[in-house]
Design a protein around this motif. Structure first.
Motif, short mmCIF file in Angstrom:
data_model
loop_
_atom_site.label_atom_id
_atom_site.label_comp_id
_atom_site.label_asym_id
_atom_site.label_seq_id
_atom_site.Cartn_x
_atom_site.Cartn_y
_atom_site.Cartn_z
N LEU A 155 4.68 1.70 2.15
CA LEU A 155 5.52 2.39 1.84
C LEU A 155 5.69 3.73 1.18
O LEU A 155 4.27 4.40 1.05
CB LEU A 155 5.48 1.56 -0.24
CG LEU A 155 5.58 0.30 -0.13
CD1 LEU A 155 6.16 -0.25 -1.56
CD2 LEU A 155 7.20 -0.36 0.54
N GLY A 156 6.78 4.42 1.35
CA GLY A 156 6.29 5.54 1.16
C GLY A 156 7.50 5.89 0.36
O GLY A 156 7.68 4.90 -1.28
N LYS A 157 8.10 6.80 0.40
CA LYS A 157 9.00 7.25 -0.63
C LYS A 157 9.82 6.74 -0.94
O LYS A 157 11.02 6.07 -0.36
CB LYS A 157 9.60 9.12 -0.37
CG LYS A 157 10.20 10.06 -1.63
CD LYS A 157 10.45 11.38 -1.11
CE LYS A 157 11.03 12.09 -2.57
NZ LYS A 157 11.82 13.31 -2.24
N ASP A 194 0.57 -1.52 -0.01
CA ASP A 194 -0.43 0.34 0.00
C ASP A 194 0.93 1.09 0.24
O ASP A 194 2.05 1.46 0.00
CB ASP A 194 -1.22 -0.36 1.28
CG ASP A 194 -1.65 0.82 0.85
OD1 ASP A 194 -2.44 1.56 -0.12
OD2 ASP A 194 -2.69 1.54 2.35
N SER A 195 0.67 2.11 -0.67
CA SER A 195 1.03 3.66 0.04
C SER A 195 0.08 4.71 -1.10
O SER A 195 -1.23 4.08 -1.38
CB SER A 195 1.73 3.58 -1.98
OG SER A 195 2.69 4.79 -1.14
N HIS A 240 9.88 4.02 -2.48
CA HIS A 240 9.43 3.00 -1.95
C HIS A 240 10.35 2.08 -0.56
O HIS A 240 10.38 0.94 -0.65
CB HIS A 240 10.09 1.72 -3.36
CG HIS A 240 8.91 1.58 -4.06
ND1 HIS A 240 9.40 2.26 -5.32
CD2 HIS A 240 8.27 0.77 -4.68
CE1 HIS A 240 8.61 2.31 -6.21
NE2 HIS A 240 7.29 1.85 -5.80
N ILE A 241 10.40 2.53 0.11
CA ILE A 241 11.11 2.53 1.68
C ILE A 241 9.39 2.23 2.70
O ILE A 241 9.03 3.04 2.80
CB ILE A 241 11.25 3.66 1.95
CG1 ILE A 241 12.99 4.17 1.54
CG2 ILE A 241 11.91 3.62 3.40
CD1 ILE A 241 13.73 2.89 1.05
N ILE A 242 9.46 1.13 3.08
CA ILE A 242 8.68 0.41 3.94
C ILE A 242 8.43 1.25 5.08
O ILE A 242 9.07 1.55 6.15
CB ILE A 242 9.04 -0.95 4.45
CG1 ILE A 242 8.96 -1.88 3.50
CG2 ILE A 242 8.34 -1.15 6.05
CD1 ILE A 242 9.78 -3.12 3.35
N SER A 243 7.67 2.16 5.55
CA SER A 243 7.21 2.80 6.11
C SER A 243 6.29 2.43 7.92
O SER A 243 6.57 2.69 9.00
CB SER A 243 6.48 4.45 6.47
OG SER A 243 4.60 3.87 5.70
N GLN A 244 5.34 0.91 7.51
CA GLN A 244 5.01 0.79 8.72
C GLN A 244 4.69 -0.58 7.72
O GLN A 244 3.98 -1.10 7.10
CB GLN A 244 3.62 1.61 8.28
CG GLN A 244 2.66 1.02 10.40
CD GLN A 244 2.11 1.85 10.34
OE1 GLN A 244 1.59 2.40 9.47
NE2 GLN A 244 0.90 1.26 11.16
#
Length: 270
Positions: free
Chosen positions: A259-261, A186-187, A263-267
């Motif tokens: 995923l955040g900016k 998700d993003s 494609h780094i996993i944020s949660q």
């Protein structure tokens, strides 16, 4: 979600626990199978393939996540045979889509041969013989009628696609019935749209010498025309598909990876 974006911190905080969890579930599944055979007084037969389903919107990074999991699991479980497949291999051909009047909705649930996906998963999971399937060609942007593959039963199968958690019409078994662990990528929609546009232009670049490819002609149009076309596809096809068919399946996933900016996993949510 390119591998060189994966920092040591992200590996330690996100991927390593996820890999450990998958390994735990895999062996738990094998233990359960042994007890089932024992309780039913049957000789131990083949272990069912452990199926990981990766779903989420177009361009969110499903295939890259599948490739990363394959690479990392091959390192942590080197004795385990792992394969990847995409539900795109079970799309109707472009000719069939045109005949059905569905070409403008390519990627919607109705454009997949869901019964074929279910039969493939059932055979690969429980049978001990090669299973045949067609291949979706990104060069042709179509099912390649001259290209088939036979997949030998793996220990773990990673299947990625937008439709893995979608509920079928009445009377048809859900694809998710054959999935042991489902992961939804998700993003936020703004980032996903940016990634879609980036991927569109990357496909244009990669296919500049392939006249048969869908993206080839955009090498000879202005960036403005190409982007206008891509945004038209996003607004008329991809965004409605996300909102109507893909996003509602998120609540059915075992794990949601945000995923955040870059494609780094944020949660990660369970």
């Amino acid at each position: 979600m390119l591998e060189n974006n994966k920092s040591n911190k992200e590996m330690e905080n996100s991927y390593e626990p996820l890999l450990q969890y998958i390994e735990y579930l895999y062996y738990e599944n094998q233990c359960r199978t042994r007890f089932q055979y024992k309780l039913s007084d049957h000789t131990l037969g083949i272990y069912p393939t452990f199926v990981i389903g990766i779903c989420g919107p177009v361009s969110v990074g499903k295939s890259t996540m599948a490739t990363l999991l394959l690479k990392y699991l091959n390192k942590t479980m080197p004795h385990i045979k792992i394969k990847i497949i995409s539900t795109d291999d079970f799309l109707y051909s472009n000719q069939e889509l045109i005949k059905k009047g569905l070409m403008q909705k390519k990627g919607f649930p109705s454009t997949y041969k869901n019964t074929n996906i279910i039969n493939f998963l059932k055979d690969i999971k429980y049978a001990d013989a090669p299973v045949e399937h067609y291949i979706y060609s990104h060069e042709l942007s179509d099912i390649d009628p001259d290209r088939k593959e036979f997949m030998n039963k793996p220990d773990i199968l990673i299947i990625e696609g937008i439709n893995i958690l979608q509920l079928p019409v009445k009377g048809i078994v859900p694809i998710s019935d054959y999935v042991d662990l489902s992961i939804y990528i998700d993003s936020n929609l703004k980032l996903i749209r940016e990634w879609y546009i980036e991927r569109f232009f990357e496909m244009v670049r990669l296919n500049k010498n392939r006249p048969r490819n869908f993206f080839y002609k955009w090498n000879y149009e202005s960036n403005y025309q190409a982007k206008t076309f891509a945004m038209d596809i996003w607004n008329k096809v991809n965004l409605p598909n996300i909102e109507q068919n893909i996003l509602p399946t998120k609540s059915r996933a075992d794990i949601v990876i945000h995923l955040g900016k870059d494609h780094i996993i944020s949660q990660i949510e369970f």
